[in-house]
Design a protein around this motif. Structure first.
Motif, PDB file in Angstrom:
ATOM      1  N   UNK A   7       0.835  -1.204   0.000  1.00 54.41           N
ATOM      2  CA  UNK A   7       0.000   0.000   0.000  1.00 54.41           C
ATOM      3  C   UNK A   7       0.868   1.253   0.000  1.00 54.41           C
ATOM      4  N   UNK A   8       1.922   1.265   0.829  1.00 52.55           N
ATOM      5  CA  UNK A   8       2.811   2.426   0.889  1.00 52.55           C
ATOM      6  C   UNK A   8       3.612   2.587  -0.399  1.00 52.55           C
ATOM      7  N   UNK A  14       1.310   7.916   3.303  1.00 49.83           N
ATOM      8  CA  UNK A  14      -0.104   7.729   3.664  1.00 49.83           C
ATOM      9  C   UNK A  14      -0.282   7.846   5.166  1.00 49.83           C
ATOM     10  N   UNK A  15      -1.507   8.162   5.557  1.00 54.65           N
ATOM     11  CA  UNK A  15      -1.879   8.141   6.969  1.00 54.65           C
ATOM     12  C   UNK A  15      -2.312   6.733   7.343  1.00 54.65           C
ATOM     13  N   UNK A  16      -2.118   6.389   8.618  1.00 55.13           N
ATOM     14  CA  UNK A  16      -2.543   5.067   9.074  1.00 55.13           C
ATOM     15  C   UNK A  16      -4.042   4.874   8.900  1.00 55.13           C
ATOM     16  N   UNK A  17      -4.796   5.945   9.006  1.00 59.04           N
ATOM     17  CA  UNK A  17      -6.251   5.879   8.816  1.00 59.04           C
ATOM     18  C   UNK A  17      -6.601   5.456   7.395  1.00 59.04           C
ATOM     19  N   UNK A  40      11.865  -2.319  12.447  1.00 62.96           N
ATOM     20  CA  UNK A  40      12.755  -3.030  11.527  1.00 62.96           C
ATOM     21  C   UNK A  40      13.464  -2.070  10.566  1.00 62.96           C
ATOM     22  N   UNK A  41      13.059  -0.791  10.554  1.00 63.43           N
ATOM     23  CA  UNK A  41      13.685   0.198   9.690  1.00 63.43           C
ATOM     24  C   UNK A  41      13.146   0.222   8.272  1.00 63.43           C
ATOM     25  N   UNK A  42      12.031  -0.444   8.044  1.00 62.58           N
ATOM     26  CA  UNK A  42      11.463  -0.476   6.690  1.00 62.58           C
ATOM     27  C   UNK A  42      10.517   0.680   6.417  1.00 62.58           C
ATOM     28  N   UNK A  61       1.668   9.402  10.115  1.00 66.18           N
ATOM     29  CA  UNK A  61       1.985   9.577   8.704  1.00 66.18           C
ATOM     30  C   UNK A  61       3.180   8.686   8.388  1.00 66.18           C
ATOM     31  N   UNK A  62       3.061   7.866   7.354  1.00 67.10           N
ATOM     32  CA  UNK A  62       4.079   6.847   7.077  1.00 67.10           C
ATOM     33  C   UNK A  62       4.510   6.873   5.624  1.00 67.10           C
ATOM     34  N   UNK A  63       5.748   6.423   5.401  1.00 66.92           N
ATOM     35  CA  UNK A  63       6.266   6.215   4.054  1.00 66.92           C
ATOM     36  C   UNK A  63       7.333   5.137   4.128  1.00 66.92           C
ATOM     37  N   UNK A  64       7.654   4.551   2.996  1.00 69.82           N
ATOM     38  CA  UNK A  64       8.702   3.540   2.932  1.00 69.82           C
ATOM     39  C   UNK A  64      10.029   4.246   3.160  1.00 69.82           C
ATOM     40  N   UNK A  65      10.879   3.681   4.013  1.00 71.20           N
ATOM     41  CA  UNK A  65      12.166   4.311   4.271  1.00 71.20           C
ATOM     42  C   UNK A  65      13.094   4.087   3.087  1.00 71.20           C
ATOM     43  N   UNK A  66      14.004   4.975   2.920  1.00 64.03           N
ATOM     44  CA  UNK A  66      14.958   4.889   1.827  1.00 64.03           C
ATOM     45  C   UNK A  66      15.833   6.113   1.838  1.00 64.03           C
ATOM     46  N   UNK A  67      16.762   6.144   0.942  1.00 56.20           N
ATOM     47  CA  UNK A  67      17.649   7.286   0.893  1.00 56.20           C
ATOM     48  C   UNK A  67      17.069   8.344  -0.021  1.00 56.20           C
ATOM     49  N   UNK A  68      17.320   9.562   0.319  1.00 54.42           N
ATOM     50  CA  UNK A  68      16.899  10.688  -0.506  1.00 54.42           C
ATOM     51  C   UNK A  68      18.091  11.128  -1.335  1.00 54.42           C
ATOM     52  N   UNK A  69      17.832  11.496  -2.555  1.00 56.67           N
ATOM     53  CA  UNK A  69      18.922  11.981  -3.391  1.00 56.67           C
ATOM     54  C   UNK A  69      19.397  13.316  -2.867  1.00 56.67           C
ATOM     55  N   UNK A  70      20.694  13.469  -2.790  1.00 62.26           N
ATOM     56  CA  UNK A  70      21.253  14.739  -2.342  1.00 62.26           C
ATOM     57  C   UNK A  70      21.229  15.737  -3.481  1.00 62.26           C
ATOM     58  N   UNK A  71      20.891  16.953  -3.153  1.00 65.58           N
ATOM     59  CA  UNK A  71      20.918  18.009  -4.150  1.00 65.58           C
ATOM     60  C   UNK A  71      22.349  18.502  -4.279  1.00 65.58           C
ATOM     61  N   UNK A  72      22.795  18.806  -5.477  1.00 66.38           N
ATOM     62  CA  UNK A  72      24.156  19.314  -5.631  1.00 66.38           C
ATOM     63  C   UNK A  72      24.292  20.681  -4.977  1.00 66.38           C
ATOM     64  N   UNK A  73      25.480  20.940  -4.447  1.00 68.87           N
ATOM     65  CA  UNK A  73      25.719  22.235  -3.822  1.00 68.87           C
ATOM     66  C   UNK A  73      25.694  23.333  -4.875  1.00 68.87           C
ATOM     67  N   UNK A  74      25.381  24.514  -4.449  1.00 66.36           N
ATOM     68  CA  UNK A  74      25.320  25.652  -5.348  1.00 66.36           C
ATOM     69  C   UNK A  74      26.686  25.875  -5.987  1.00 66.36           C
ATOM     70  N   UNK A  75      26.717  26.026  -7.284  1.00 60.27           N
ATOM     71  CA  UNK A  75      27.964  26.278  -7.981  1.00 60.27           C
ATOM     72  C   UNK A  75      28.721  25.024  -8.384  1.00 60.27           C
TER      73      UNK A  75
END
Length: 92
Positions: A7-8, A14-17, A40-42, A61-75
């Motif tokens: 579902x996620x 999503x909300x648990x509701x 479990x860290x999921x 409020x829940x979401x699947x855990x994972x890594x977020x892409x890093x934004x490149x530094x300015x310049x």
């Protein structure tokens, strides 16, 4: 637990509701499963309080855990190479 994860993954955050309504299971059961998945860290979750008029809604409020892409530094962006139709200021 797999149904909650599906579902996620399907809907994203999503909300648990909402999960309980979609799966047609009691909210207490969904919260128990989410707590296990979080331990479990999921799943990443936070407690949320919404106010709609005079009504207070407390949910998770829940979401699947994972890594977020890093934004490149300015310049730190690479310059585009000059291709057909592009000219550099130093080449006239």
């Amino acid at each position: 637990m797999q149904e909650v994860m599906q579902c996620l993954k399907k809907h994203g955050q999503r909300l648990d509701l909402e999960i309980a309504a979609e799966m047609r299971v009691p909210l207490a059961t969904v919260r128990k499963l989410l707590a296990e998945l979080s331990a479990a860290g999921e799943v990443v979750m936070c407690k949320l309080t919404r106010y709609e008029g005079s009504k207070t809604i407390e949910a998770w409020q829940c979401r699947v855990s994972g890594t977020c892409r890093r934004r490149p530094r300015e310049g730190s962006r690479r310059r585009r190479s000059s291709g057909p139709g592009r000219s550099r200021p130093d080449q006239r």
